[in-house]
Every structure is written in C-alpha cells, then in structure tokens.
Design an enzyme around this catalytic site. Structure first.
Site, PDB file in Angstrom:
ATOM      1  CB  SER A   1      -0.873  -0.021   1.252  1.00 26.81           C
ATOM      2  OG  SER A   1      -1.339   1.278   1.563  1.00 26.81           O
TER       3      SER A   1
ATOM      4  CE1 TYR B   1      -4.636  -1.901   4.877  1.00 31.71           C
ATOM      5  CE2 TYR B   1      -3.464   0.126   4.347  1.00 31.71           C
ATOM      6  CZ  TYR B   1      -4.163  -0.989   3.935  1.00 31.71           C
ATOM      7  OH  TYR B   1      -4.387  -1.199   2.601  1.00 31.71           O
ATOM      8  CB  ALA B   2       1.009   2.362   7.831  1.00 35.27           C
ATOM      9  CB  ALA B   3       2.915  -1.312  11.289  1.00 40.74           C
ATOM     10  CB  SER B   4       0.187  -4.918   8.412  1.00 43.32           C
ATOM     11  OG  SER B   4      -0.688  -4.227   7.538  1.00 43.32           O
ATOM     12  CE  LYS B   5      -1.992  -3.928   3.248  1.00 40.03           C
ATOM     13  NZ  LYS B   5      -2.282  -5.198   2.579  1.00 40.03           N
TER      14      LYS B   5
ATOM     15  CB  ILE C   1      -8.146   1.196  -5.128  1.00 41.00           C
ATOM     16  CG1 ILE C   1      -6.676   1.372  -5.534  1.00 41.00           C
ATOM     17  CG2 ILE C   1      -8.919   0.443  -6.207  1.00 41.00           C
ATOM     18  CD1 ILE C   1      -6.426   2.136  -6.815  1.00 41.00           C
TER      19      ILE C   1
HETATM   20  N1  LIG Z   1      -8.651  -0.206  -1.659  1.00 37.97           N
HETATM   21  C1  LIG Z   1      -7.546   0.482  -1.436  1.00 37.97           C
HETATM   22  O1  LIG Z   1      -7.560   1.712  -1.509  1.00 37.97           O
HETATM   23  C2  LIG Z   1      -6.252  -0.239  -1.127  1.00 37.97           C
HETATM   24  C3  LIG Z   1      -5.083   0.532  -1.087  1.00 37.97           C
HETATM   25  C4  LIG Z   1      -3.886  -0.080  -0.790  1.00 37.97           C
HETATM   26  C5  LIG Z   1      -3.829  -1.427  -0.551  1.00 37.97           C
HETATM   27  N2  LIG Z   1      -4.986  -2.162  -0.590  1.00 37.97           N
HETATM   28  C6  LIG Z   1      -4.856  -3.581  -0.274  1.00 37.97           C
HETATM   29  O2  LIG Z   1      -5.404  -4.369  -1.298  1.00 37.97           O
HETATM   30  C7  LIG Z   1      -5.957  -5.558  -0.741  1.00 37.97           C
HETATM   31  C8  LIG Z   1      -7.392  -5.697  -1.180  1.00 37.97           C
HETATM   32  O3  LIG Z   1      -8.116  -4.578  -0.673  1.00 37.97           O
HETATM   33  P1  LIG Z   1      -9.582  -4.186  -1.171  1.00 37.97           P
HETATM   34  O4  LIG Z   1      -9.617  -2.717  -1.235  1.00 37.97           O
HETATM   35  O5  LIG Z   1      -9.942  -4.994  -2.330  1.00 37.97           O
HETATM   36  O6  LIG Z   1     -10.406  -4.602   0.143  1.00 37.97           O
HETATM   37  P2  LIG Z   1     -11.813  -5.339   0.300  1.00 37.97           P
HETATM   38  O7  LIG Z   1     -12.218  -5.076   1.710  1.00 37.97           O
HETATM   39  O8  LIG Z   1     -12.720  -4.954  -0.791  1.00 37.97           O
HETATM   40  O9  LIG Z   1     -11.415  -6.872   0.125  1.00 37.97           O
HETATM   41  C9  LIG Z   1     -10.624  -7.521   1.095  1.00 37.97           C
HETATM   42  C10 LIG Z   1     -11.035  -8.983   1.130  1.00 37.97           C
HETATM   43  O10 LIG Z   1     -10.213  -9.653   2.097  1.00 37.97           O
HETATM   44  C11 LIG Z   1     -11.035 -10.563   2.782  1.00 37.97           C
HETATM   45  N3  LIG Z   1     -10.468 -10.877   4.095  1.00 37.97           N
HETATM   46  C12 LIG Z   1     -10.275 -10.047   5.133  1.00 37.97           C
HETATM   47  N4  LIG Z   1      -9.781 -10.720   6.164  1.00 37.97           N
HETATM   48  C13 LIG Z   1      -9.654 -12.013   5.778  1.00 37.97           C
HETATM   49  C14 LIG Z   1      -9.212 -13.192   6.428  1.00 37.97           C
HETATM   50  N5  LIG Z   1      -8.792 -13.185   7.705  1.00 37.97           N
HETATM   51  N6  LIG Z   1      -9.207 -14.347   5.734  1.00 37.97           N
HETATM   52  C15 LIG Z   1      -9.656 -14.386   4.449  1.00 37.97           C
HETATM   53  N7  LIG Z   1     -10.108 -13.306   3.788  1.00 37.97           N
HETATM   54  C16 LIG Z   1     -10.109 -12.122   4.465  1.00 37.97           C
HETATM   55  C17 LIG Z   1     -12.375  -9.849   2.930  1.00 37.97           C
HETATM   56  O11 LIG Z   1     -13.424 -10.752   3.233  1.00 37.97           O
HETATM   57  C18 LIG Z   1     -12.497  -9.192   1.574  1.00 37.97           C
HETATM   58  O12 LIG Z   1     -13.165 -10.029   0.662  1.00 37.97           O
HETATM   59  C19 LIG Z   1      -5.788  -5.438   0.774  1.00 37.97           C
HETATM   60  O13 LIG Z   1      -4.656  -6.153   1.189  1.00 37.97           O
HETATM   61  C20 LIG Z   1      -5.601  -3.964   0.978  1.00 37.97           C
HETATM   62  O14 LIG Z   1      -4.876  -3.689   2.145  1.00 37.97           O
HETATM   63  C21 LIG Z   1      -6.189  -1.599  -0.874  1.00 37.97           C
END
Ligand SMILES: NC(=O)c1ccc[n+]([C@@H]2O[C@H](COP(=O)([O-])OP(=O)(O)OC[C@H]3O[C@@H](n4cnc5c(N)ncnc54)[C@H](O)[C@@H]3O)[C@@H](O)[C@H]2O)c1
Length: 249
Positions: free
Chosen positions: A141, A154-158, A187
């Site tokens: 991220s 969150y930022a630490a995990s990423k 996004i």
């Molecule tokens: N949307 C953004 O702006 C953005 C920005 C940077 C990074 N990301 C990263 O992209 C990835 C996808 O994000 P997104 O925006 O599509 O989010 P989202 O919430 O739409 O989808 C995340 C999915 O992960 C699943 N999930 C969560 N915990 C889980 C677990 N313990 N076991 C199995 N499934 C689990 C949820 O059920 C969900 O379907 C994430 O890792 C997020 O951190 C997203």
C-alpha cells in the site's frame, strides 16, 4: 491476451474489491482460479463473475489468520489442480483511528490478517510455487511508502509486506520464483468506502492519499497484478509498483 492458459492462480481476498477484480482478470486471460476468502457470500458473487469468462473456478472458504485452515486450504487447491503457479495475497483489513488510541486488540487484529495471514499463505504455498517456478504478488500500500495518518497498524503491516517481498525475491530468485508487490493508493473498493476517520482529523492530510487526477476502481490494480504475475514480467523480481495515479505528497 491469454497469458495464464494452463496456469492455476490462488487469490486471497477474492470475495471483494481488488481480489475479485483480479480473479476476473486472470480468468479472462485463461487462468484456473482458486478464489480464497472468509466471506462466502462475496465468493458466490465472484463465482458468477468468473463463470461468465468460462474459466475453471474453485472456491476456498478460509480465514488466513488460522494456521490449520490455511494448511487445509492450500492442500485442497493442490489436490484439485496438482499445482499452484501464482499466489496473489490480497486478503486484508483496515482499521483507522488516531495512533495514540490504537488498542492492542486492534493492532493484533490487523497484524494477524495482513501480516501473519500473508505469511501463512506464503509459507504453505511456497513448496508448490517452487515446483512450478511460479510467482507471488503481494498487496502492499502507499501507506507503507509515505506516511498515511490514522492507519498505524495497517501501515506497519504493509511495511512488513514490503520487507517480505524483498526477502523472498532474493532468497528464491535462483530457484526461479519471482515475488513482487503492488502498492495501491486510494482505490474505490468496499475497504476504502468503509474507512471511518476520526471526527477531529485534519482532513487536509488526505491529499497525501488522494490521486492527483481521479479515484479509480480495482480493475486498474488487477491489470498491474496480471502483468506482474505473467511472463511479461519474467525479469521483474523484488519490485514494488505503485498504483495510485500519483499523489500530491
Ligand atoms: N482499496 C484500497 O484503496 C487499497 C489501497 C492499498 C492497498 N490495498 C490492499 O489491497 C488488498 C485488497 O483490498 P480491497 O480494497 O480490495 O479490500 P476489500 O475489503 O474490498 O477486500 C478484502 C477482502 O479480504 C477478505 N479478508 C479479510 N480478512 C480475511 C481473512 N482473515 N481471511 C480471508 N479473507 C479475508 C475480505 O473478506 C475481503 O473479501 C488489501 O490487502 C488492501 O490492504 C487496498
């Protein structure tokens, strides 16, 4: 393009957002999809979308923070398809509040899914990926690159995901495995829509997160992931690709 014909892609977080878009994108390019998530309702929607591409699909209900469940899930995928060519680690959660108010419970919740869950999935899939000389795409991220306020766990995990990406890329490069990460900015997915910032937050700091031009949907990240997971990226290893439309920070 049919860059994934004959290949099996295991995608976590496939019930929503970027994971769902990635499942559809790779399916439309010929991949067999193993769609993993803990949200079975969302997985059913993914199944319909993937079915429309004609691709083969396996749904895998699993909480990636549960070590035993992850072991069973990966074994099921290998039993069904005898291989995993690509692991795409997208499952994640976001909690937001002032950093001085983060509880240990919130910290542990985010780290357990985003970091430990990604580790467990990666560890279990690695032997199979090495057999195939496959690849991994991680979800980092921009929060790991340039201070995003109110998202400390969150930022630490990423940030740790970036460290994992670099470590794995070097360790396994000579065995034919590639490991890269995408670093999306804001996004438009359910995750982003559900962010609740502190009421007294200084919202001008959001410029650090917002794209310069316009917000975009998960398909734009899925396209980048498809590139990194494909042979088009055969000489790309240990890289982090920002998908954020540039930010003002
Ligand atoms: N949307 C953004 O702006 C953005 C920005 C940077 C990074 N990301 C990263 O992209 C990835 C996808 O994000 P997104 O925006 O599509 O989010 P989202 O919430 O739409 O989808 C995340 C999915 O992960 C699943 N999930 C969560 N915990 C889980 C677990 N313990 N076991 C199995 N499934 C689990 C949820 O059920 C969900 O379907 C994430 O890792 C997020 O951190 C997203």
């Amino acid at each position: 393009m049919h860059r994934f014909e004959g290949r099996v892609a295991l995608i976590t977080g496939a019930a929503s957002g970027i994971g769902q878009a990635t499942a559809v994108r790779l399916a439309s390019e010929g991949a067999t999809i193993a769609a993993l998530d803990r949200d079975e309702t969302g997985l059913a929607t993914t199944a319909e979308l993937v079915a429309a591409t004609g691709a083969t699909l396996q749904l895998v209900a699993c909480d990636i923070g549960d070590e035993q469940a992850v072991g069973r899930a990966v074994a099921n995928v290998v039993d069904a398809h005898q291989r995993i060519d690509t692991l795409i680690n997208l499952a994640g959660i976001l909690r937001s509040c002032h950093s001085h108010e983060v509880t240990l419970e919130e910290w542990n919740e985010v780290i357990t899914v985003n970091l430990t869950g990604t580790f467990l999935m990666t560890r279990e899939a690695l032997p199979h990926l090495l057999e195939r000389r496959g690849n991994i795409v991680m979800a980092a991220s921009t929060s790991a690159l340039a201070g995003h306020p109110w998202m400390l766990p969150y930022a630490a995990s990423k940030g740790a995901i970036l460290a994992m990406t670099h470590t794995l890329a070097v360790e396994y490069a000579r065995r034919g495995l590639r490991v890269n990460a995408v670093a999306p900015g804001g996004i438009t997915t359910p995750m982003a829509a559900n962010v609740r910032l502190p009421e007294d937050a200084d919202f001008s700091l959001l410029d650090r997160i917002s794209p310069v031009d316009e917000f975009r949907g998960p398909e734009t990240v899925a396209a980048t992931i498809a590139f990194l997971a494909s042979d088009d990226a055969a000489h790309v290893n240990g890289e982090v690709v920002r998908v954020d439309g540039a930010t003002l920070a």
